[in-house]
Structure formats: C-alpha cells, structure tokens
Write an enzyme that holds these catalytic residues in place. Structure first.
Site, mmCIF file in Angstrom:
data_model
loop_
_atom_site.group_PDB
_atom_site.id
_atom_site.type_symbol
_atom_site.label_atom_id
_atom_site.label_comp_id
_atom_site.label_asym_id
_atom_site.label_seq_id
_atom_site.Cartn_x
_atom_site.Cartn_y
_atom_site.Cartn_z
ATOM 1 N NE ARG A 293 -14.111 -16.714 22.457
ATOM 2 C CZ ARG A 293 -15.076 -16.643 23.226
ATOM 3 N NH1 ARG A 293 -15.542 -17.497 23.997
ATOM 4 N NH2 ARG A 293 -15.948 -15.405 22.854
ATOM 5 N NE ARG A 330 -18.328 -17.647 27.256
ATOM 6 C CZ ARG A 330 -18.344 -18.683 26.368
ATOM 7 N NH1 ARG A 330 -18.239 -19.930 27.020
ATOM 8 N NH2 ARG A 330 -18.518 -18.310 24.838
ATOM 9 C CB CYS A 361 -33.360 -19.192 43.648
ATOM 10 S SG CYS A 361 -32.917 -20.035 44.965
ATOM 11 C CD GLU A 362 -32.866 -16.495 37.705
ATOM 12 O OE1 GLU A 362 -33.343 -16.689 36.673
ATOM 13 O OE2 GLU A 362 -32.889 -15.480 38.418
HETATM 14 C C1 LIG Z 1 -13.924 -8.924 23.062
HETATM 15 C C2 LIG Z 1 -12.841 -8.159 22.225
HETATM 16 C C3 LIG Z 1 -11.616 -8.646 21.640
HETATM 17 C C4 LIG Z 1 -11.209 -10.179 22.212
HETATM 18 O O1 LIG Z 1 -12.130 -11.202 21.429
HETATM 19 P P1 LIG Z 1 -11.907 -12.697 21.665
HETATM 20 O O2 LIG Z 1 -12.793 -13.295 20.886
HETATM 21 O O3 LIG Z 1 -11.752 -12.933 23.172
HETATM 22 O O4 LIG Z 1 -10.308 -12.900 21.062
HETATM 23 C C5 LIG Z 1 -10.984 -8.126 21.205
HETATM 24 N N1 LIG Z 1 -11.177 -6.703 20.475
HETATM 25 C C6 LIG Z 1 -12.418 -6.066 20.779
HETATM 26 C C7 LIG Z 1 -12.628 -4.754 20.345
HETATM 27 C C8 LIG Z 1 -13.026 -6.897 21.621
HETATM 28 O O5 LIG Z 1 -14.186 -6.133 22.220
#
Ligand SMILES: *Cc1c(COP(=O)(O)O)cnc(C)c1O
Length: 432
Positions: A293, A330, A361-362
């Site tokens: 992220r 999300r 359609c929700e």
């Molecule tokens: C999803 C995930 C990440 C990344 O997480 P972010 O919140 O996007 O930084 C890293 N490691 C594992 C094992 C994950 O499942």
C-alpha cells in the site's frame, strides 16, 4: 490537498501529477485508473534509501505486488532495484513475463496448491515463504524431485495485535496465517524445516497486518521475533540469516489521517532491533520488509463521470457514477474511507452532502457515503476518488459484466496506457 500530487489549476480544475484529469478523461474515457509513476518511483527510493541507511547495504524492501499487479509495475520495480512479493502463479507469471529477476521474487500464501509449488520451484523463484507444516512436506518433495535446494523463510505468527481493522489483521495468535510461537508450535515447525535436505531455511517471516499507524507495532514484533531467534539458536544452534518483518505501513486516505514519516520509523526500528539483537548475543540478520500500500496507494486516483444526481427530498442525495464496486470494492468490504473530489470546484463554493454510489445492481454499491460535492453537480461532470493506487485495480471484478477500466501511467507530464480497457469481446473471451 491530501497529497502533493493532487492540485487545482487557476480555474479550479482538478489535476493529478500535474495533468488535468478532464483532458485524461477525454483521451482514455472513464472510469479511469490514473497512476503517478513518478510517485511510485519516489516511494520505492524512499524505502531503498531508508533501508540502506538504517539496516545496511544488504537490506531489501520487496514490493507486495498484490497491491497492484501488471507488467509495467514489475518493470518499474525491476528498474528501481526492489524485490517483489507474489501470492499466486498469476503474479509470478506476470513478474517473469515483465523480465523481473527471478532471484528477487518471493512467493507467499497460506493456501498454495501442489501446482503452485511445482510452478514456483520450476521457475526458480528466489524464496518461498512456507506457511505451515503441510506445505513444508510438499515443498520438500517437489524441490527433491527437481533436484534443487529451495531457499525458504518460515512464516511465524508473533501474536501482535496491530490495532487496525479485523479484515487486515494478520499477526494476532488466532489468524489463519503462519504458525504461532505460542505453545512451541513455531519451534517444532522450524525444527522440522531445518531437518529437510532440499530446503535451505534462511530465516523467518512475519506480517502483523495492514494500515498500521501505531509506532509500537513493529517494535513489539521485533521484540517477539528476536526472542524467538534466540530460542532457535539455543535449541538448535540455528542462525536466522534473514528476517522479513512484513508490510503494512498505513497511508492517508483522508486529510485528518496521520502522516507517517516512514524513513524515520525505519530508522527507529533499526536502532531498536540492533539493540535487541545485541542484548540477545546474536548477529543482525539481513532485514526485509514488504510494503504494498505505502508504495502505490498515493500514486493512484480513479476518475468517474457522473451519470445521475438524485435528490431524495428529506432523505438523501446520491451522485451515481459510471463505475463503482466492480472497480473499487473496498468500501463494501471494509468500510474504507476515501477523499472524493469534484472535477471542478463549486460555484461560489456552494456544496451539498451526497452518497457517491456506483452503477451496479446492489444497494451496497457505495464508493463513499456523505461526501461534500458541488450543489449543482450534474450528469457529465467528473468526480475523482483519491488514493486508489493500492487494492483497487487488483481487486476489480467484472461484476454486472462491466469491463475493467484501463490503468494509465502518468510520468514526467506524459501519459500512456499500462493496461487497456476491457472490451465486450474480452468479456466473452472465455465463454465456450
Ligand atoms: C498484503 C501483504 C503485504 C502488504 O501489506 P500492505 O499493507 O499493502 O503494505 C505484505 N506482506 C504480506 C504477507 C501480505 O499479505
């Protein structure tokens, strides 16, 4: 503004990465995912520099590619010198097709099939993170069959509560990922793994959750993991050469969200870890982290065109756009907050509160409730949802037989397609 790549020009028209969204919408159509490539590269460099400075030359951030996975993304990661994390054959395949260096690919997942394991070993991915003992056995058999020694990390559940929402909480004791330290379960897991001849156990992996803002979460995780490393050393003379601390730094979806200074956090974390490792009489392992992220979220914006505005007198106002839960599920999944901006500012600043909803359609197809938009907003106007670079395109579906929007990269004042829009032919391509 929420982020420095979001601006308005003198006429009050919305710009992203220095480009007018109206112009981009005309060229590529809506709904439209925009990705600020310059920002993605900046975020990578921020991690790479912070890692080198705080953890030393051999430390490596891996991009958790489930956040946004397509060919050009893996090419950017390769150019920046990042590693990548993958969670499926599809992601490994895409990384390989993009020419991403195999040895810097890590393969994760709590539900790997025999076929996944065969594919990963056959393609010689650099590291496989083993989630559990069942998988350990399958992987050992496959590596033996293919005559190689597979490098692995073992996923440990440290039992840390990341103080984030339930759906992205992965470090507490009773989650479905990894093997808990509690009751010596992880100790036996490691013992079994190091007895296997076709596996090279380089170290440990943990990931406590996503959208982590709390400073102490990573420090507490390090405390638990270093104590466990010590236990492994005492019990089996096992030296943890690599420690992957997972991803999870939170990003700002709204202006009142906290700003996290990631390089400063990493520096504090490194100092804390060096101290703990020294106290334990161990040597510092190579440190890895896998942010998703925080690499791509603020590099994204989704642009929609308003289809309809409804004023349900005495109840609610709706702005209905040409996308929705199919391109961004999300809010439906996690009640995620977003900042919503109109394409142009309200005349004399007159705004009203609307629910921004989609075309599926929700009744639950909500992008964001209760957002302030120009009171005179109408069909044909543009609306943008900010910070959609992570877990939007990668979570998109064809629900209601909608084609997924294109992904357009913005770089140095230019734009280009990274993923084209799905056509009606694409939608029927798999039907027999
Ligand atoms: C999803 C995930 C990440 C990344 O997480 P972010 O919140 O996007 O930084 C890293 N490691 C594992 C094992 C994950 O499942």
């Amino acid at each position: 503004m929420l982020a420095s790549n979001i601006q308005r020009d003198q006429q009050g028209r919305l710009c992203f990465a220095g480009q007018r969204i109206e112009k981009l919408a005309q060229e590529y159509g809506t709904p439209l995912y925009l990705m600020d490539e310059d920002r993605i590269r900046l975020n990578c460099r921020m991690y790479l520099n912070a890692f080198r400075e705080s953890f030393g030359e051999n430390a490596l951030p891996l991009y958790a590619s489930k956040a946004a996975s397509f060919l050009q993304m893996y090419r950017i990661m390769a150019e920046e010198g990042m590693g990548v994390d993958t969670v499926s054959q599809g992601e490994i395949f895409t990384a390989l097709r993009a020419g991403f260096p195999t040895e810097k690919i890590t393969f994760h997942g709590d539900g790997k099939t025999d076929e996944d394991i065969r594919f990963a070993v056959e393609n010689r991915v650099g590291c496989i993170v083993v989630d559990n003992e069942t998988e350990l056995g399958c992987l050992e058999a496959e590596a033996e069959k293919q005559g190689i020694t597979q490098k692995v990390l073992l996923r440990i559940t440290p039992g840390i509560d990341p103080h984030t929402y339930e759906a992205v909480n992965t470090g507490k004791i009773d989650v479905k990922f990894g093997v808990p330290i509690a009751d010596d379960q992880a100790l036996h897991f490691v013992e079994k793994a190091i007895s296997m001849h076709a596996l090279d156990v380089e170290g440990l992996h943990c990931h406590v959750g996503s959208m982590v803002f709390d400073e102490m979460v990573f420090e507490d995780t390090v405390d638990v993991m270093v104590a466990f490393m010590k236990e492994l050393y005492n019990s089996f003379n096992f030296v943890t050469r690599k420690l992957n601390l997972g991803g999870g730094y939170g990003v700002r979806y709204r202006e009142n969200d906290k700003v996290i200074d990631i390089p400063a956090r990493i520096q504090t974390l490194a100092e804390h870890m060096k101290k703990r490792v020294a106290e334990a009489g161990l040597t510092m392992p190579m440190v890895l982290m896998e942010p998703g992220r925080s690499i791509v979220a603020d590099a994204g914006m989704t642009v929609y065109t308003v289809s309809t505005v409804k004023h349900l007198k005495n109840f609610k106002n709706y702005v209905i756009v040409d996308g929705g839960m199919a391109d961004n599920p999300r809010y439906c999944l996690y009640r995620s907050a977003y900042t919503v901006l109109p394409g142009k500012v309200a005349e004399e600043g007159r705004e009203e509160i609307f629910d921004l909803v989609g075309r599926c359609c929700e009744s639950g197809d909500i992008l964001q409730p209760g957002v302030a938009l120009p009171a005179d907003i109408s069909r044909g106007d543009l609306v943008a949802v900010c910070t959609t670079g992570a877990y939007n395109y990668s979570m998109a579906s064809n629900y209601n037989r909608l084609g997924r929007p294109p992904v357009v990269m913005l770089e140095q004042g230019k734009s280009r397609l990274a993923v084209r829009r799905e056509t009606p032919d694409d939608l029927c391509a798999l039907d027999m």
